[in-house]
Motif scaffolding. Structure first.
Motif, short mmCIF file in Angstrom:
data_model
loop_
_atom_site.label_atom_id
_atom_site.label_comp_id
_atom_site.label_asym_id
_atom_site.label_seq_id
_atom_site.Cartn_x
_atom_site.Cartn_y
_atom_site.Cartn_z
N UNK A 86 -4.17 -9.28 -9.91
CA UNK A 86 -5.02 -9.98 -8.87
C UNK A 86 -4.30 -9.69 -7.81
N UNK A 87 -2.99 -9.99 -7.66
CA UNK A 87 -1.96 -10.00 -6.24
C UNK A 87 -2.02 -8.72 -5.93
N UNK A 88 -1.86 -7.66 -6.55
CA UNK A 88 -2.02 -6.31 -6.13
C UNK A 88 -3.27 -5.87 -5.46
N UNK A 89 -4.47 -6.36 -6.22
CA UNK A 89 -5.60 -6.19 -5.29
C UNK A 89 -5.89 -6.97 -4.24
N UNK A 93 -6.60 -5.22 -0.65
CA UNK A 93 -7.72 -5.52 0.43
C UNK A 93 -7.28 -6.02 1.51
N UNK A 94 -6.26 -6.82 1.74
CA UNK A 94 -5.60 -7.26 3.11
C UNK A 94 -5.26 -5.76 4.16
N UNK A 95 -4.76 -5.05 3.27
CA UNK A 95 -4.11 -3.98 3.88
C UNK A 95 -5.37 -3.04 4.32
N UNK A 96 -6.15 -2.65 3.32
CA UNK A 96 -7.47 -1.91 3.74
C UNK A 96 -8.31 -2.43 4.82
N UNK A 97 -8.56 -3.85 4.73
CA UNK A 97 -9.33 -4.51 5.81
C UNK A 97 -8.69 -4.10 7.06
N UNK A 98 -7.43 -4.29 7.25
CA UNK A 98 -6.55 -4.19 8.41
C UNK A 98 -6.83 -2.71 9.06
N UNK A 99 -6.46 -1.73 8.01
CA UNK A 99 -6.66 -0.50 8.49
C UNK A 99 -7.89 -0.21 8.95
N UNK A 100 -9.09 -0.63 8.13
CA UNK A 100 -10.56 -0.23 8.55
C UNK A 100 -10.97 -0.90 9.76
N UNK A 101 -10.48 -2.14 10.15
CA UNK A 101 -10.62 -2.84 11.25
C UNK A 101 -10.12 -2.06 12.58
N UNK A 102 -8.82 -1.34 12.24
CA UNK A 102 -8.06 -0.37 13.37
C UNK A 102 -9.06 0.70 13.63
N UNK A 103 -9.50 1.15 12.60
CA UNK A 103 -10.54 2.42 12.70
C UNK A 103 -11.80 2.07 13.50
N UNK A 104 -12.26 0.72 12.93
CA UNK A 104 -13.50 0.36 13.82
C UNK A 104 -13.05 0.25 15.16
N UNK A 105 -12.13 -0.23 15.43
CA UNK A 105 -11.86 -0.57 17.07
C UNK A 105 -11.74 0.81 17.75
N UNK A 106 -11.06 2.00 17.03
CA UNK A 106 -11.36 3.18 17.72
C UNK A 106 -12.77 3.63 17.85
N UNK A 107 -13.49 3.54 16.92
CA UNK A 107 -14.93 3.86 16.86
C UNK A 107 -15.49 3.12 18.11
N UNK A 108 -15.24 1.88 18.04
CA UNK A 108 -15.78 1.08 19.38
C UNK A 108 -15.21 1.75 20.84
#
Length: 192
Positions: A86-89, A93-108
């Protein structure tokens, strides 16, 4: 005014079409040039996280983790209720969301650049259209001048033709009204 002079005036009045706007930019090349190594890694990682391969690999890892710990096939390191999993997941999730948001910022940012480029293209197209419309209006004026000159020339030619016809008719009437020349008596010269 002579015709050659009028043609020179018309040629002098023609509009020269100039392109004084910047060239079209390749937006994809420009965005790729601006990206850092971290940006490229984040985009690739976001692409990976959003794929079915990643989902299936994650599902496989979770099944193996739970299977090894629940069925005691080896010494269990994370017993039920699987707190470490549970802790690892959660951490993933926190890391992937941050990376995905950074990618979305670049898309914007890319979308902002694209909209700016579309605006520039629209302004450029509007300028081109205005220049073409002005050029066409100027050509219309020139064509009207030419038609008016041709019309005046046609009227002048008709006037000259009528004048010639009148002169020919007057000459015919004068020839008909003139008495025929009297015949001269023949003079005979005696032979030597």
């Amino acid at each position: 005014m002579s015709i050659a002079r009028e043609i020179e005036d018309i040629a002098r009045d023609l509009i020269k079409h100039q392109h004084d706007h910047p060239p079209v930019r390749d937006l994809n090349r420009e965005v790729e040039r601006r990206q850092t190594f971290a940006d490229r890694v984040a985009d690739d990682f976001a692409r990976l996280v959003g794929s079915w391969i990643f989902v299936l690999v994650q599902l496989g890892i979770m099944v193996v983790w739970i299977g090894l710990n629940a069925f005691n096939l080896i010494r269990p390191w994370d017993r039920y209720p699987f707190m470490l999993l549970n802790f690892v997941l959660s951490l993933e999730a926190a890391v992937w969301v941050s990376v995905a948001l950074m990618s979305l910022n670049r898309v914007a940012d890319r979308d902002r650049l694209r909209s700016q480029q579309e605006y520039e293209l629209n302004v450029k197209a509007e300028e081109e259209l205005k220049a073409l419309m002005n050029h066409l209006m100027h050509q219309d004026e020139i064509l009207l001048q030419i038609v008016n000159r041709l019309d005046r020339g046609d009227l002048e030619m008709k006037r000259v033709a009528r004048r010639l016809e009148e002169m020919v008719e007057a000459a015919k009437q004068a020839a008909a009204a003139r008495p025929a020349p009297a015949e001269r008596p023949q003079i005979s010269i005696p032979a030597p």
